[in-house]
Design an enzyme around this catalytic site. Structure first.
Site, PDB file in Angstrom:
ATOM      1  N   LYS A 195       0.859  -1.183   0.000  1.00 29.37           N
ATOM      2  CA  LYS A 195       0.000   0.000   0.000  1.00 29.37           C
ATOM      3  C   LYS A 195       0.894   1.232   0.000  1.00 29.37           C
ATOM      4  O   LYS A 195       1.761   1.372   0.851  1.00 29.37           O
ATOM      5  CB  LYS A 195      -0.907   0.008   1.226  1.00 29.37           C
ATOM      6  CG  LYS A 195      -1.853   1.184   1.244  1.00 29.37           C
ATOM      7  CD  LYS A 195      -2.838   1.062   2.383  1.00 29.37           C
ATOM      8  CE  LYS A 195      -2.333   1.645   3.670  1.00 29.37           C
ATOM      9  NZ  LYS A 195      -2.085   3.091   3.650  1.00 29.37           N
TER      10      LYS A 195
ATOM     11  N   ASP B 249     -13.525  15.019  -2.760  1.00 25.74           N
ATOM     12  CA  ASP B 249     -13.678  16.368  -3.312  1.00 25.74           C
ATOM     13  C   ASP B 249     -14.999  16.380  -4.088  1.00 25.74           C
ATOM     14  O   ASP B 249     -15.771  15.416  -4.008  1.00 25.74           O
ATOM     15  CB  ASP B 249     -12.468  16.680  -4.222  1.00 25.74           C
ATOM     16  CG  ASP B 249     -12.166  18.180  -4.296  1.00 25.74           C
ATOM     17  OD1 ASP B 249     -13.127  18.973  -4.391  1.00 25.74           O
ATOM     18  OD2 ASP B 249     -10.982  18.553  -4.263  1.00 25.74           O
TER      19      ASP B 249
ATOM     20  N   ARG C  27       2.946  -0.761  10.598  1.00 27.61           N
ATOM     21  CA  ARG C  27       4.015  -0.788  11.582  1.00 27.61           C
ATOM     22  C   ARG C  27       4.320  -2.160  12.175  1.00 27.61           C
ATOM     23  O   ARG C  27       5.479  -2.435  12.514  1.00 27.61           O
ATOM     24  CB  ARG C  27       3.724   0.240  12.685  1.00 27.61           C
ATOM     25  CG  ARG C  27       3.942   1.658  12.203  1.00 27.61           C
ATOM     26  CD  ARG C  27       3.235   2.677  13.036  1.00 27.61           C
ATOM     27  NE  ARG C  27       1.794   2.684  12.797  1.00 27.61           N
ATOM     28  CZ  ARG C  27       0.958   3.591  13.307  1.00 27.61           C
ATOM     29  NH1 ARG C  27       1.423   4.546  14.076  1.00 27.61           N
ATOM     30  NH2 ARG C  27      -0.324   3.532  13.022  1.00 27.61           N
TER      31      ARG C  27
ATOM     32  N   THR D  99      -9.998   3.721  10.941  1.00 25.21           N
ATOM     33  CA  THR D  99      -9.797   2.843  12.108  1.00 25.21           C
ATOM     34  C   THR D  99      -9.164   3.594  13.287  1.00 25.21           C
ATOM     35  O   THR D  99      -9.085   3.060  14.386  1.00 25.21           O
ATOM     36  CB  THR D  99      -8.912   1.634  11.734  1.00 25.21           C
ATOM     37  OG1 THR D  99      -7.815   2.085  10.937  1.00 25.21           O
ATOM     38  CG2 THR D  99      -9.692   0.609  10.954  1.00 25.21           C
TER      39      THR D  99
ATOM     40  N   ASP E  22      -3.322   4.276  -1.930  1.00 30.03           N
ATOM     41  CA  ASP E  22      -4.250   4.731  -0.882  1.00 30.03           C
ATOM     42  C   ASP E  22      -4.183   6.259  -0.754  1.00 30.03           C
ATOM     43  O   ASP E  22      -3.562   6.779   0.161  1.00 30.03           O
ATOM     44  CB  ASP E  22      -3.840   4.034   0.428  1.00 30.03           C
ATOM     45  CG  ASP E  22      -4.631   4.481   1.641  1.00 30.03           C
ATOM     46  OD1 ASP E  22      -5.767   4.959   1.481  1.00 30.03           O
ATOM     47  OD2 ASP E  22      -4.104   4.339   2.763  1.00 30.03           O
TER      48      ASP E  22
ATOM     49  N   LYS F 111      -7.063   8.186  -0.887  1.00 29.67           N
ATOM     50  CA  LYS F 111      -8.310   8.609  -0.222  1.00 29.67           C
ATOM     51  C   LYS F 111      -8.887   9.896  -0.801  1.00 29.67           C
ATOM     52  O   LYS F 111      -9.042  10.895  -0.085  1.00 29.67           O
ATOM     53  CB  LYS F 111      -8.079   8.797   1.278  1.00 29.67           C
ATOM     54  CG  LYS F 111      -7.628   7.552   2.025  1.00 29.67           C
ATOM     55  CD  LYS F 111      -7.600   7.804   3.530  1.00 29.67           C
ATOM     56  CE  LYS F 111      -7.208   6.596   4.335  1.00 29.67           C
ATOM     57  NZ  LYS F 111      -5.799   6.190   4.228  1.00 29.67           N
TER      58      LYS F 111
HETATM   59  O1  C5P Z   1       0.918   1.080  10.882  1.00 33.93           O
HETATM   60  P1  C5P Z   1      -0.519   0.683  10.720  1.00 33.93           P
HETATM   61  O2  C5P Z   1      -0.694  -0.816  10.569  1.00 33.93           O
HETATM   62  O3  C5P Z   1      -1.429   1.293  11.763  1.00 33.93           O
HETATM   63  O4  C5P Z   1      -0.927   1.328   9.311  1.00 33.93           O
HETATM   64  C1  C5P Z   1      -2.233   1.276   8.812  1.00 33.93           C
HETATM   65  C2  C5P Z   1      -2.260   1.866   7.436  1.00 33.93           C
HETATM   66  O5  C5P Z   1      -3.597   1.801   6.940  1.00 33.93           O
HETATM   67  C3  C5P Z   1      -1.868   3.329   7.372  1.00 33.93           C
HETATM   68  O6  C5P Z   1      -1.163   3.514   6.155  1.00 33.93           O
HETATM   69  C4  C5P Z   1      -3.180   4.086   7.325  1.00 33.93           C
HETATM   70  O7  C5P Z   1      -3.099   5.255   6.552  1.00 33.93           O
HETATM   71  C5  C5P Z   1      -4.096   3.092   6.642  1.00 33.93           C
HETATM   72  N1  C5P Z   1      -5.520   3.194   6.975  1.00 33.93           N
HETATM   73  C6  C5P Z   1      -5.997   3.024   8.268  1.00 33.93           C
HETATM   74  N2  C5P Z   1      -7.345   3.104   8.517  1.00 33.93           N
HETATM   75  C7  C5P Z   1      -8.206   3.325   7.525  1.00 33.93           C
HETATM   76  C8  C5P Z   1      -7.733   3.520   6.227  1.00 33.93           C
HETATM   77  C9  C5P Z   1      -6.376   3.420   5.991  1.00 33.93           C
HETATM   78  O8  C5P Z   1      -5.210   2.782   9.177  1.00 33.93           O
HETATM   79  N3  C5P Z   1      -9.505   3.321   7.767  1.00 33.93           N
END
Ligand code: C5P
Length: 236
Positions: free
Chosen positions: A30, A62, A212, A120, A57, A59
Protein backbone atom coordinates in the site's frame (compact mmCIF):
# COMPACT_ATOMS: atom_id res chain seq x y z
CA UNK A 1 -1.16 -13.58 -4.24
CA UNK A 2 -1.16 -12.75 -0.58
CA UNK A 3 -4.07 -11.33 1.40
CA UNK A 4 -1.75 -9.18 3.47
CA UNK A 5 -1.11 -5.70 2.12
CA UNK A 6 2.01 -4.10 3.58
CA UNK A 7 1.63 -0.36 4.19
CA UNK A 8 4.79 1.33 2.91
CA UNK A 9 4.54 4.33 5.20
CA UNK A 10 8.05 5.58 4.53
CA UNK A 11 9.27 9.02 3.55
CA UNK A 12 12.01 8.20 1.09
CA UNK A 13 12.65 6.05 -1.97
CA UNK A 14 15.77 4.56 -0.33
CA UNK A 15 13.82 3.25 2.66
CA UNK A 16 11.22 1.65 0.37
CA UNK A 17 13.74 -0.03 -1.89
CA UNK A 18 15.83 -1.42 0.97
CA UNK A 19 12.68 -2.62 2.74
CA UNK A 20 11.34 -4.40 -0.36
CA UNK A 21 14.72 -5.93 -1.21
CA UNK A 22 14.36 -8.17 1.84
CA UNK A 23 11.48 -10.05 0.19
CA UNK A 24 12.31 -12.75 -2.32
CA UNK A 25 8.84 -12.77 -3.90
CA UNK A 26 6.36 -10.13 -5.06
CA UNK A 27 4.12 -8.79 -2.29
CA UNK A 28 1.02 -6.62 -2.11
CA UNK A 29 1.90 -3.13 -0.91
CA UNK A 30 0.00 0.00 0.00
CA UNK A 31 1.40 3.34 -1.06
CA UNK A 32 -0.23 6.22 0.75
CA UNK A 33 0.13 9.94 1.07
CA UNK A 34 3.37 9.93 3.09
CA UNK A 35 5.37 8.23 0.35
CA UNK A 36 3.52 9.84 -2.55
CA UNK A 37 4.01 13.35 -1.20
CA UNK A 38 7.70 12.63 -0.61
CA UNK A 39 8.55 10.91 -3.90
CA UNK A 40 5.74 11.72 -6.32
CA UNK A 41 4.02 9.10 -8.40
CA UNK A 42 7.33 7.84 -9.83
CA UNK A 43 7.65 5.63 -6.78
CA UNK A 44 4.42 3.88 -7.79
CA UNK A 45 5.85 3.10 -11.21
CA UNK A 46 9.13 1.90 -9.72
CA UNK A 47 7.51 -0.43 -7.17
CA UNK A 48 5.21 -1.77 -9.87
CA UNK A 49 8.18 -2.41 -12.17
CA UNK A 50 9.67 -4.54 -9.35
CA UNK A 51 6.65 -6.84 -9.77
CA UNK A 52 4.70 -5.91 -6.65
CA UNK A 53 0.93 -5.34 -6.56
CA UNK A 54 -0.17 -1.90 -5.46
CA UNK A 55 -3.04 -0.46 -3.47
CA UNK A 56 -2.69 3.29 -4.03
CA UNK A 57 -4.25 4.73 -0.88
CA UNK A 58 -4.76 8.42 -1.64
CA UNK A 59 -8.31 8.61 -0.22
CA UNK A 60 -9.78 11.07 -2.69
CA UNK A 61 -12.54 13.32 -1.31
CA UNK A 62 -13.68 16.37 -3.31
CA UNK A 63 -16.49 17.45 -5.62
CA UNK A 64 -17.47 14.73 -8.12
CA UNK A 65 -15.91 16.41 -11.17
CA UNK A 66 -12.52 16.83 -9.47
CA UNK A 67 -12.49 13.28 -8.15
CA UNK A 68 -13.42 11.98 -11.60
CA UNK A 69 -10.47 13.83 -13.17
CA UNK A 70 -8.11 12.65 -10.44
CA UNK A 71 -9.14 9.03 -10.83
CA UNK A 72 -8.80 9.26 -14.61
CA UNK A 73 -5.14 10.14 -14.16
CA UNK A 74 -4.53 7.51 -11.47
CA UNK A 75 -6.01 4.79 -13.69
CA UNK A 76 -3.21 5.31 -16.18
CA UNK A 77 -0.65 4.15 -13.58
CA UNK A 78 -1.74 0.52 -13.75
CA UNK A 79 -2.26 0.11 -10.01
CA UNK A 80 -4.48 -2.67 -8.64
CA UNK A 81 -6.62 -0.87 -6.04
CA UNK A 82 -7.42 2.82 -5.47
CA UNK A 83 -9.79 4.47 -3.01
CA UNK A 84 -11.94 7.47 -2.15
CA UNK A 85 -13.83 8.49 0.98
CA UNK A 86 -17.43 7.23 1.26
CA UNK A 87 -18.16 10.48 3.11
CA UNK A 88 -17.99 12.30 -0.25
CA UNK A 89 -21.35 10.78 -1.13
CA UNK A 90 -22.80 8.53 -3.81
CA UNK A 91 -22.43 11.02 -6.68
CA UNK A 92 -18.75 11.49 -5.86
CA UNK A 93 -18.13 7.74 -5.66
CA UNK A 94 -19.94 7.20 -8.99
CA UNK A 95 -17.78 9.90 -10.56
CA UNK A 96 -14.67 8.21 -9.17
CA UNK A 97 -15.65 4.98 -10.86
CA UNK A 98 -16.40 6.74 -14.15
CA UNK A 99 -13.02 8.44 -14.07
CA UNK A 100 -11.27 5.14 -13.48
CA UNK A 101 -13.07 3.45 -16.35
CA UNK A 102 -12.33 6.37 -18.70
CA UNK A 103 -8.67 6.53 -17.70
CA UNK A 104 -7.83 2.83 -17.91
CA UNK A 105 -5.83 2.13 -21.07
CA UNK A 106 -7.53 -0.18 -23.56
CA UNK A 107 -7.00 -3.85 -22.84
CA UNK A 108 -5.97 -3.19 -19.24
CA UNK A 109 -7.96 -4.11 -16.15
CA UNK A 110 -9.80 -1.28 -14.39
CA UNK A 111 -8.30 -0.90 -10.88
CA UNK A 112 -10.57 -1.98 -8.06
CA UNK A 113 -12.18 0.97 -6.32
CA UNK A 114 -12.87 0.81 -2.60
CA UNK A 115 -14.44 3.37 -0.28
CA UNK A 116 -13.01 4.46 3.06
CA UNK A 117 -15.78 4.19 5.64
CA UNK A 118 -14.85 5.45 9.12
CA UNK A 119 -11.09 5.50 9.73
CA UNK A 120 -9.80 2.84 12.11
CA UNK A 121 -8.21 5.64 14.17
CA UNK A 122 -11.69 7.04 14.91
CA UNK A 123 -13.44 5.99 18.10
CA UNK A 124 -17.16 5.95 18.81
CA UNK A 125 -16.73 9.16 20.85
CA UNK A 126 -14.73 10.87 18.12
CA UNK A 127 -17.34 10.04 15.50
CA UNK A 128 -20.19 11.35 17.69
CA UNK A 129 -18.58 14.42 19.22
CA UNK A 130 -16.04 15.60 16.64
CA UNK A 131 -17.48 14.47 13.33
CA UNK A 132 -21.03 15.13 14.50
CA UNK A 133 -22.36 11.75 13.37
CA UNK A 134 -24.74 10.30 15.97
CA UNK A 135 -25.23 6.59 16.66
CA UNK A 136 -22.89 3.64 16.55
CA UNK A 137 -19.77 3.36 14.38
CA UNK A 138 -20.96 0.03 12.99
CA UNK A 139 -24.22 1.56 11.71
CA UNK A 140 -22.42 4.41 9.93
CA UNK A 141 -19.88 2.02 8.45
CA UNK A 142 -22.58 -0.32 7.11
CA UNK A 143 -24.57 2.66 5.78
CA UNK A 144 -21.45 3.95 3.97
CA UNK A 145 -20.73 0.47 2.61
CA UNK A 146 -24.25 0.24 1.17
CA UNK A 147 -23.76 3.64 -0.47
CA UNK A 148 -20.45 2.45 -1.92
CA UNK A 149 -22.13 -0.62 -3.34
CA UNK A 150 -24.92 1.47 -4.85
CA UNK A 151 -22.29 3.69 -6.50
CA UNK A 152 -20.69 0.65 -8.12
CA UNK A 153 -17.59 0.33 -5.92
CA UNK A 154 -15.89 -3.02 -5.43
CA UNK A 155 -15.66 -2.84 -1.66
CA UNK A 156 -14.67 -0.76 1.34
CA UNK A 157 -11.94 -0.09 3.84
CA UNK A 158 -13.28 -0.81 7.32
CA UNK A 159 -12.12 -2.23 10.63
CA UNK A 160 -12.11 -5.96 11.28
CA UNK A 161 -14.97 -5.40 13.71
CA UNK A 162 -17.32 -4.38 10.88
CA UNK A 163 -16.36 -6.82 8.10
CA UNK A 164 -18.97 -9.43 8.96
CA UNK A 165 -21.86 -6.95 9.04
CA UNK A 166 -20.71 -5.49 5.72
CA UNK A 167 -20.66 -8.88 4.03
CA UNK A 168 -24.14 -9.56 5.41
CA UNK A 169 -25.42 -6.23 4.08
CA UNK A 170 -23.54 -6.06 0.76
CA UNK A 171 -22.76 -9.68 -0.09
CA UNK A 172 -19.66 -11.83 0.18
CA UNK A 173 -18.24 -10.59 -3.13
CA UNK A 174 -18.03 -7.06 -1.76
CA UNK A 175 -14.41 -6.61 -0.67
CA UNK A 176 -13.52 -5.76 2.91
CA UNK A 177 -10.00 -4.39 3.27
CA UNK A 178 -9.10 -3.96 6.92
CA UNK A 179 -6.33 -1.88 8.49
CA UNK A 180 -5.93 -1.48 12.24
CA UNK A 181 -4.18 -4.85 12.46
CA UNK A 182 -1.96 -5.49 15.45
CA UNK A 183 -0.14 -8.64 16.51
CA UNK A 184 -0.80 -9.74 20.07
CA UNK A 185 1.38 -7.62 22.35
CA UNK A 186 2.00 -4.82 19.80
CA UNK A 187 1.25 -1.18 20.64
CA UNK A 188 -2.00 0.25 19.22
CA UNK A 189 -0.18 3.50 18.30
CA UNK A 190 -2.78 5.97 16.98
CA UNK A 191 -5.26 3.23 16.00
CA UNK A 192 -8.48 2.67 17.97
CA UNK A 193 -10.46 -0.16 16.34
CA UNK A 194 -7.76 -2.85 16.15
CA UNK A 195 -7.67 -6.64 15.86
CA UNK A 196 -5.21 -9.48 15.26
CA UNK A 197 -4.74 -11.13 11.83
CA UNK A 198 -6.28 -14.32 13.20
CA UNK A 199 -9.43 -12.50 14.29
CA UNK A 200 -9.56 -10.72 10.91
CA UNK A 201 -9.54 -14.11 9.27
CA UNK A 202 -12.32 -15.41 11.51
CA UNK A 203 -14.42 -12.36 10.66
CA UNK A 204 -14.08 -13.08 6.93
CA UNK A 205 -11.98 -10.03 6.01
CA UNK A 206 -10.82 -10.32 2.41
CA UNK A 207 -7.53 -8.48 2.80
CA UNK A 208 -5.69 -7.02 5.76
CA UNK A 209 -3.48 -3.92 5.72
CA UNK A 210 -0.49 -4.12 8.03
CA UNK A 211 1.93 -1.25 8.47
CA UNK A 212 4.02 -0.79 11.58
CA UNK A 213 3.57 -4.37 12.87
CA UNK A 214 5.63 -5.47 9.83
CA UNK A 215 7.73 -2.43 8.91
CA UNK A 216 8.95 -1.87 12.47
CA UNK A 217 9.39 -5.56 13.31
CA UNK A 218 12.86 -6.89 14.04
CA UNK A 219 12.44 -9.30 11.14
CA UNK A 220 9.81 -7.94 8.72
CA UNK A 221 9.91 -10.91 6.32
CA UNK A 222 9.42 -13.46 9.09
CA UNK A 223 6.61 -11.38 10.60
CA UNK A 224 4.94 -11.11 7.20
CA UNK A 225 5.19 -14.87 6.66
CA UNK A 226 3.83 -15.52 10.15
CA UNK A 227 0.82 -13.29 9.45
CA UNK A 228 0.19 -14.95 6.09
CA UNK A 229 0.24 -18.31 7.85
CA UNK A 230 -2.21 -17.10 10.48
CA UNK A 231 -4.73 -16.13 7.80
CA UNK A 232 -4.06 -18.92 5.32
CA UNK A 233 -7.32 -20.76 5.91
CA UNK A 234 -9.48 -17.82 4.84
CA UNK A 235 -12.11 -17.22 2.19
CA UNK A 236 -9.81 -16.34 -0.71
O1 C5P B 1 0.92 1.08 10.88
P1 C5P B 1 -0.52 0.68 10.72
O2 C5P B 1 -0.69 -0.82 10.57
O3 C5P B 1 -1.43 1.29 11.76
O4 C5P B 1 -0.93 1.33 9.31
C1 C5P B 1 -2.23 1.28 8.81
C2 C5P B 1 -2.26 1.87 7.44
O5 C5P B 1 -3.60 1.80 6.94
C3 C5P B 1 -1.87 3.33 7.37
O6 C5P B 1 -1.16 3.51 6.16
C4 C5P B 1 -3.18 4.09 7.32
O7 C5P B 1 -3.10 5.26 6.55
C5 C5P B 1 -4.10 3.09 6.64
N1 C5P B 1 -5.52 3.19 6.97
C6 C5P B 1 -6.00 3.02 8.27
N2 C5P B 1 -7.34 3.10 8.52
C7 C5P B 1 -8.21 3.32 7.52
C8 C5P B 1 -7.73 3.52 6.23
C9 C5P B 1 -6.38 3.42 5.99
O8 C5P B 1 -5.21 2.78 9.18
N3 C5P B 1 -9.51 3.32 7.77
Amino acid sequence: MSRTIIALDFSSREEVISFLKQFDEPVYVKIGMELTYACGLDIVKEVKAMGHKIFLDLKLHDIPNTVKGGMKNLAALGVDIVNCHCGGGIAMMRAAKEGLIEGTPEGKEVPKLIGVTILTSTSQEGMNNEMGIPGKVIDTVVHYAKNAKEAGLDGVVCSVLEAKAIHEACGNDFLTVTPGIRLAGNSKDDQKRVATPEFANEQGCDMIVVGRSITKAENPVETYKQIEKEISNGRI
